[in-house]
Structure formats: structure tokens, C-alpha cells
Scaffold this motif. Structure first.
Motif, PDB file in Angstrom:
ATOM      1  N   THR A 121     108.677  43.185  -1.847  1.00 55.81           N
ATOM      2  CA  THR A 121     109.440  43.281  -2.995  1.00 55.81           C
ATOM      3  C   THR A 121     108.839  44.478  -3.841  1.00 55.81           C
ATOM      4  O   THR A 121     109.678  44.967  -4.689  1.00 55.81           O
ATOM      5  CB  THR A 121     109.033  41.752  -3.943  1.00 55.81           C
ATOM      6  N   ARG A 122     107.644  44.540  -3.975  1.00 58.46           N
ATOM      7  CA  ARG A 122     107.093  45.572  -4.888  1.00 58.46           C
ATOM      8  C   ARG A 122     107.403  46.951  -4.073  1.00 58.46           C
ATOM      9  O   ARG A 122     107.448  48.044  -4.789  1.00 58.46           O
ATOM     10  CB  ARG A 122     105.613  45.535  -5.120  1.00 58.46           C
TER      11      ARG A 122
ATOM     12  N   ASN B  77     112.671  44.465   1.165  1.00 61.20           N
ATOM     13  CA  ASN B  77     113.441  43.563   0.659  1.00 61.20           C
ATOM     14  C   ASN B  77     114.815  43.891   0.257  1.00 61.20           C
ATOM     15  O   ASN B  77     114.951  44.489  -1.001  1.00 61.20           O
ATOM     16  CB  ASN B  77     112.799  42.996  -0.508  1.00 61.20           C
TER      17      ASN B  77
ATOM     18  N   SER C 249     105.195  34.607   3.773  1.00 64.70           N
ATOM     19  CA  SER C 249     103.949  34.206   2.871  1.00 64.70           C
ATOM     20  C   SER C 249     102.535  34.870   3.611  1.00 64.70           C
ATOM     21  O   SER C 249     102.894  35.549   4.653  1.00 64.70           O
ATOM     22  CB  SER C 249     103.653  32.662   2.635  1.00 64.70           C
TER      23      SER C 249
ATOM     24  N   ASP D  46      98.431  35.915   2.917  1.00 66.55           N
ATOM     25  CA  ASP D  46      97.531  36.832   2.022  1.00 66.55           C
ATOM     26  C   ASP D  46      96.343  37.279   2.747  1.00 66.55           C
ATOM     27  O   ASP D  46      95.359  36.683   2.937  1.00 66.55           O
ATOM     28  CB  ASP D  46      96.881  35.950   0.658  1.00 66.55           C
TER      29      ASP D  46
ATOM     30  N   SER E  67     105.699  38.854   1.236  1.00 66.26           N
ATOM     31  CA  SER E  67     106.889  38.589   0.335  1.00 66.26           C
ATOM     32  C   SER E  67     106.691  39.428  -0.935  1.00 66.26           C
ATOM     33  O   SER E  67     107.708  40.377  -1.355  1.00 66.26           O
ATOM     34  CB  SER E  67     107.209  37.400   0.146  1.00 66.26           C
ATOM     35  N   GLU E  68     105.615  39.357  -1.564  1.00 64.09           N
ATOM     36  CA  GLU E  68     105.313  40.120  -2.960  1.00 64.09           C
ATOM     37  C   GLU E  68     105.170  41.699  -2.511  1.00 64.09           C
ATOM     38  O   GLU E  68     105.599  42.307  -3.268  1.00 64.09           O
ATOM     39  CB  GLU E  68     104.083  39.717  -3.459  1.00 64.09           C
TER      40      GLU E  68
ATOM     41  N   PHE F  87      98.939  42.292  -0.964  1.00 64.28           N
ATOM     42  CA  PHE F  87     100.493  42.286  -0.640  1.00 64.28           C
ATOM     43  C   PHE F  87     100.714  42.272   1.044  1.00 64.28           C
ATOM     44  O   PHE F  87     101.691  42.767   1.327  1.00 64.28           O
ATOM     45  CB  PHE F  87     100.740  43.711  -1.443  1.00 64.28           C
TER      46      PHE F  87
END
Length: 296
Positions: A283-284, A64, A165, A167, A279-280, A270
Motif C-alpha cells: 500500500t505504501r 496494490n 499479512s 512481518d 499488505s502495508e 513492510f
């Protein structure tokens, strides 16, 4: 030719041109505003940012980029495409911090045997584009199934990342296992002339970047435990350790940094699938990537 036959052909012509016109509207109204390739091409052609990332979907979805960095990775690109893009992008300005994907599957048969191309020649009618024409029926199917709209599951950021997106933790274990085994089959490396050519192209690319003054970091992106387990169960020729050694040696040869981040993310929540961050996750992961590569 009787009137009935003429009427039939006339009806076919009307239907054909009606479909073409309606599909052109669909592409312009629903597809183009959220088209990742169009957004990527515009960024590639207009940006002058010196800090950039190159690679395929692992880099496009896994990094990201934020202010000061640009993500010029795009799904399905191979080493040849990365080299052509990087050399073109930096033809008129110097590279700064460069993140170059170093994933073993870049040497998989389906990747080294292909040539992906960013097409900047946009026809007057978008339905004439091979890319959109081949997807016309899929566009309509999705449009109608969604109640009259198309909604991309990919977010294109201002800095070029393609965040997704999904999971993986919500996927049943049996399906995760199957997906990982399918990926293992796709990503099995076979020693061929194409693989040797790709290795030479990769070495030439990092030589070129370093000679241009780049601060270069080679990165093997995170994969899920499911994918890692599938690869660990493979034969030695498919297990990717030879390719990891290649990337390490190439980095050491030019004084670049190499980070093996395949196990850097272990939370399935993640990941969007067995070998792409969501996405998460991206970002992490991205601050750790910059810190590992450049101390940022």
C-alpha cells in the motif's frame, strides 16, 4: 466371498464416498469463497480495464492496484505465462499503462522450466479438480486445527491484488539469514536454452505491447536487505546484475521506462518474507511505483 469380506468392502466404499462428499462440501463452503485463483480467473475473464500489471507473486503482492488499474499478476507465473495472459487479455481491446515485472528470478531454473496455467474448466464436482484434489488432506488438516474453519491469509482486492499479512521484522535474524540463503539458491541463474527462450519471449512480449500502443514500465520489485545481502554474497553468475542489465536494455530498446525498485523499501516491517512485500508495504509502495513509472 464371505459376509465379513463383503461387509469390509462395503464399509470401505461408504467411507470413501463419505470422504468425497464431505470434501466437496469443505471446498464449496470454506475454500471457494476465499480462493485466490477463482477470483483471479473471474477478473481476468470479465475485466476490460486497459491499465494492467503482469507478473508473479512479487507483482501480485507488491502492487496494490487502485481505481483505474487492474493487477493481473499471479503467483508462480513465468514469462511465457505472462505473455500468453497479456496477449489473450488484450486481444479485443488496447492496452494503456502497463506494468511488467522485470525481476531476475524470472530466469531461475524452477521458473523457466515450468508452465503455469489458469484453468477455466471447472468440473461439476470440485474434488475432481487436480488443484483441489491434491490439497484435500491439507484442507482437512487446517480446517480441524483451526477449530472448524479455514481462513486465508491473503486478501484479494477488487482490483486483483493479492495482499498478504506477515512481518519480516518479527522474524529472528538467524531465520531471516537462512530464508535469504534458500531464496538465493532457488534464484541462481544458469545459462541454458530455456533461459534464452525466456529472454526472447520477454522481448517479443514488450514488442507486442508497444506495437499495441501500451505505455510500458518494467519494474524490479522491492526485496529486503536480507535478500539483497544474500544475493550480493553470491557468485557473479547468481548475483542478478546481468539480468538487470537485460531489463534495462530491453526498456531502452523500445523506449519504455525501467525502474529498479529492489532497494526502494528498507523497512523490514513492510515485508511478509525476505522478497515479498506485505499488505502495508504494498500500500505504501504502490503510489511511488505509479509516480516513478507514469508520473502519477
Amino acid at each position: 466371498m464371505n459376509a465379513a469380506v463383503l461387509a469390509f468392502f462395503a464399509s470401505c466404499i461408504v467411507v470413501f464416498f463419505g470422504f468425497v462428499g464431505a470434501t466437496e462440501w469443505l471446498i464449496r463452503d470454506q475454500v471457494l469463497p476465499q480462493d485466490t485463483l477463482g477470483a483471479h480467473s473471474r477478473l481476468l475473464n470479465t475485466s476490460q480495464v486497459s491499465d494492467a500489471a503482469f507478473g508473479d507473486s512479487h507483482a501480485a503482492r507488491g502492487f496494490n492496484a487502485s481505481d483505474g488499474f487492474i493487477n493481473l499478476a499471479y503467483p508462480s507465473e513465468n514469462i511465457h505465462d505472462m505473455a500468453v495472459k497479456a496477449m489473450s487479455y488484450f486481444s479485443d481491446h488496447a492496452p494503456g499503462r502497463i506494468i511488467l515485472q522485470a525481476d531476475p528470478h524470472l530466469f531461475a531454473p524452477y521458473r523457466v522450466n515450468s508452465r503455469h496455467k489458469i484453468d477455466n474448466d471447472v468440473p461439476n464436482l470440485h474434488i475432481r479438480s487436480v488443484r483441489h484434489r491434491s490439497r484435500a488432506f491439507a484442507y482437512w488438516e487446517t480446517f480441524l486445527r483451526n477449530g472448524g474453519h479455514l481462513e486465508s491469509k491473503v486478501t484479494v482486492t477488487d482490483f486483483g491484488s493479492l495482499l498478504s499479512s506477515g512481518d519480516l521484522s518479527a522474524v529472528p535474524p538467524r531465520k531471516r539469514l537462512l530464508d535469504a540463503q534458500i531464496r538465493r539458491t532457488w534464484h541462481t541463474i544458469r545459462e541454458t536454452e530455456h533461459v534464452e527462450t525466456a529472454r526472447r519471449e520477454y522481448a517479443a512480449l514488450i514488442d507486442w505491447l508497444v506495437e499495441k500502443g501500451a505505455r510500458l514500465c518494467l519494474v524490479s520489485y522491492p526485496v529486503s536487505e536480507d535478500y539483497a545481502a544474500a544475493m550480493a554474497s553470491a557468485t557473479s553468475s547468481a548475483g542478478h546484475e546481468e539480468e538487470i542489465a537485460f531489463f534495462k536494455n530491453q526498456a531502452a530498446r523500445v523506449g519504455a521506462h525501467y525502474w529498479d525498485a529492489r532497494a526502494a523499501v528498507r523497512n523490514r516491517g513492510f515485508f511478509r518474507d525476505v522478497d515479498h512485500l506485505n499488505s502495508e508495504g504494498a500500500t505504501r509502495f504502490s503510489p511511488d511505483l505509479l509516480k516513478a513509472c507514469f508520473g502519477d
